[in-house]
Design an enzyme around this catalytic site. Structure first.
Site, PDB file in Angstrom:
ATOM      1  N   LYS A  11     -39.039 -21.057 -16.421  1.00 48.03           N
ATOM      2  CA  LYS A  11     -38.758 -20.697 -17.939  1.00 48.03           C
ATOM      3  C   LYS A  11     -39.619 -19.639 -18.556  1.00 48.03           C
ATOM      4  O   LYS A  11     -40.761 -19.665 -18.296  1.00 48.03           O
ATOM      5  CB  LYS A  11     -38.356 -21.771 -18.719  1.00 48.03           C
ATOM      6  CG  LYS A  11     -37.137 -22.697 -18.141  1.00 48.03           C
ATOM      7  CD  LYS A  11     -37.082 -23.864 -19.019  1.00 48.03           C
ATOM      8  CE  LYS A  11     -35.929 -24.541 -18.738  1.00 48.03           C
ATOM      9  NZ  LYS A  11     -35.846 -25.697 -19.652  1.00 48.03           N
ATOM     10  N   TYR A  51     -26.096 -22.547 -20.100  1.00 47.16           N
ATOM     11  CA  TYR A  51     -26.095 -23.719 -20.892  1.00 47.16           C
ATOM     12  C   TYR A  51     -24.810 -24.243 -21.401  1.00 47.16           C
ATOM     13  O   TYR A  51     -24.995 -25.149 -22.237  1.00 47.16           O
ATOM     14  CB  TYR A  51     -27.377 -23.627 -21.572  1.00 47.16           C
ATOM     15  CG  TYR A  51     -28.669 -23.857 -20.892  1.00 47.16           C
ATOM     16  CD1 TYR A  51     -29.168 -24.951 -20.279  1.00 47.16           C
ATOM     17  CD2 TYR A  51     -29.639 -22.915 -21.024  1.00 47.16           C
ATOM     18  CE1 TYR A  51     -30.231 -24.973 -19.699  1.00 47.16           C
ATOM     19  CE2 TYR A  51     -30.911 -22.856 -20.224  1.00 47.16           C
ATOM     20  CZ  TYR A  51     -31.402 -24.077 -19.663  1.00 47.16           C
ATOM     21  OH  TYR A  51     -32.435 -24.323 -19.030  1.00 47.16           O
TER      22      TYR A  51
END
Ligand code: IDP
Ligand code: MG
Length: 138
Positions: A11, A51
């Site tokens: 990330k 997501y």
């Protein structure tokens, strides 16, 4: 046991702090094959789609902002029992609760900036790997 494919992400906080090498080294030393890998930056729409399961959660907006704040590295990982083994190496979502020796315990900043992503089931992996890679890329 059969070889499983799973998705790994490093990330933005991981790249920002130069942790790519450590994460990749741990994966290879743990017996994973990295069969596809690329660095990219998600658009807002892509982060929201990736997501989508969390769209009703209070952390969704900040999560999508964070995930688009800088480049990430996406990897297709392969190993026997790869889905569960990668989750185990990552550690719990909250780094304070992650086991010692896990990536999140050792490297993460906080519950949001937790350095890595991994598919949570073979079903998730089957959605998430093609989200990032087409069949010419591995
Ligand atoms: P996971 O990455 O361990 O599978 P999920 O519950 O699927 O965790 O959440 C996805 C991501 O959303 C987390 O990795 C983290 O970056 C962020 N996140 C989850 N819960 C929270 C929270 O309570 N506060 C802030 N960020 C969160
Ligand atoms: Mg998850």
């Amino acid at each position: 046991m059969t070889i499983e494919k799973t998705l790994g992400l490093i990330k933005p906080d991981g790249l920002e702090r130069g942790k790519q090498g450590v994460v990749i080294d741990r994966l290879l030393k743990s017996g994973f094959k990295i069969t596809a890998m690329k660095q990219l930056r998600l658009t807002r729409a892509q982060a929201e789609a990736f997501y989508a399961e969390h769209s009703a959660r209070p952390f969704f907006g900040p999560l999508c902002s964070y995930m688009t704040s800088g480049p990430i590295i996406a990897m297709t990982l392969e190993k026997e029992n790869g889905v569960a083994d990668w989750r185990k190496m990552m550690g719990a979502t909250n780094p304070e609760k992650a086991d010692p020796g896990t990536i999140r315990r050792d490297l993460a900043v906080d519950m949001e900036k937790n350095t890595v992503h991994g598919s949570d089931s073979p079903q998730s992996a089957a959605r998430e790997v093609p989200f990032f890679f087409n069949n010419l890329e591995f």
